[in-house]
Design a protein around this motif. Structure first.
Motif: not given
Length: 352
Positions: A156-159, A320-323, A138-139
């Motif tokens: 780099e193509a993912l979140p 937390a930033a990725l979420l 997912d990221g």
């Protein structure tokens, strides 16, 4: 009232014989509602769509049946794996172990798993750990020290959230940084206040934004004080490499430095060994500082003056930033504070 509640419990249908686990259909039948209503309530999306009483019946039925949602099926429907890749330079460093611990703590609270992936040799390309990273993840959370691995795994193509990365040039949708600039400032001010004017910067020989920041800030702080000089020696991030680099720098011609500012605690430990080989005492002849506050900092003698970096909080903030990115929210801003811990490796310079 208890009798009525017990009667209601007995009226709830049990799961059909032969079933391995209760389903949402069983919960819907027990609560007298549709499966759609069960999905809304258990997904916490019922507000304004079903009544509070209906929501309560669904929750009680799910609890009485010991119903657990099939997350795998739910994720398949949503196109989510609830899996995040954490790309770090190496598995053998205490600091990145702390980052992983913090990231997994926050991930677990939100039903996510974290796959830890080291970039070989600390930097450079890495093989794709999955047949298709986009299909399996997912990221991504990645340290700038391992950024080159991202292209190989198509991360780099993912979140993407970058750690220790230049916010102005980051590949990620968000960056999370420790306040390294302030940490170096604290080191410089501490040593200058002790009276040191001749410095050696034992710099990590790694092309990374975080180490560039340390070099720039140290040079800027010392340049503002008359009579101050600083030389730079580069070393791999290892005790053995630091011993060789520090011994060469400390035994060279000209006035010798009275303080060594190290980019990492491992480099500081190597400086201790080099000083002993040259007959120098820490801190009588040579003050030494580190950066990280690893367990090593209190295992060496004298204990090391160093900058404490909260690795677990770093990992927590990264996750937390990725979420937030995945949910379309703005991540928390601001660098994570750091603190100089003064111990026995620094003192006023001697007569040398």
């Amino acid at each position: 009232m208890a009798a009525v509640h017990e009667s209601r419990r007995r009226s709830i249908p049990t799961v059909a014989r032969g079933s391995t686990r209760p389903t949402s259909r069983d919960v819907a039948q027990a609560a007298g509602v549709s499966q759609a209503a069960v999905s809304l309530v258990l997904g916490d999306k019922w507000h304004g769509r079903v009544s509070e009483a209906t929501a309560q019946r669904v929750r009680e039925a799910a609890r009485d049946l010991d119903y657990r949602p099939n997350l795998a099926a739910r994720n398949l429907r949503l196109g989510r794996t609830r899996t995040v890749l954490l790309v770090v330079p190496a598995l053998t460093t205490e600091f990145f172990a702390g980052v992983y611990t913090g990231a997994t703590r926050v991930a677990a609270e939100h039903g996510f798993g974290v796959v830890l992936y080291p970039s070989p040799e600390g930097i450079g390309p890495a093989r794709d750990p999955f047949a298709s990273a986009q299909a399996a993840l997912d990221g991504v959370i990645a340290s700038s020290m391992a950024a080159d691995a991202l292209s190989a795994i198509r991360g780099e193509a993912l979140p993407l959230v970058m750690l220790d990365s230049d916010p102005a040039g980051s590949l990620g949708a968000a960056t999370v940084n420790l306040d390294i600039t302030d940490g170096v400032r604290q080191v410089a001010e501490h040593l200058l206040s002790l009276g040191h004017r001749r410095f050696l910067h034992l710099a990590a020989d790694v092309p990374s934004w975080t180490f560039d920041v340390r070099a720039r800030e140290l040079a800027a702080r010392l340049a503002g004080v008359p009579g101050t000089s600083v030389r730079t020696a580069r070393s791999p991030i290892s005790i053995e490499g630091a011993v060789a680099a520090a011994e060469t720098a400390l035994s060279g011609p000209g006035p010798h430095p009275t303080a060594v500012v190290c980019d990492d605690d491992l480099l500081a430990a190597g400086t201790y060994k080099a000083a002993r080989r040259l007959g120098l005492r820490v801190p009588d002849d040579l003050s030494v500082t580190g950066l990280d506050d690893l367990a090593l900092a209190t295992a060496i003698d004298p204990e090391l003056t160093t900058v404490r970096l909260d690795a677990e909080l770093f990992g927590e903030r990264g996750m937390a930033a990725l979420l937030a990115v995945l949910e379309g929210r703005e991540p928390e801003g601001g660098d994570i504070p750091v603190r100089l811990v003064v111990r026995g490796s620094t003192a006023s310079p001697g007569a040398a």
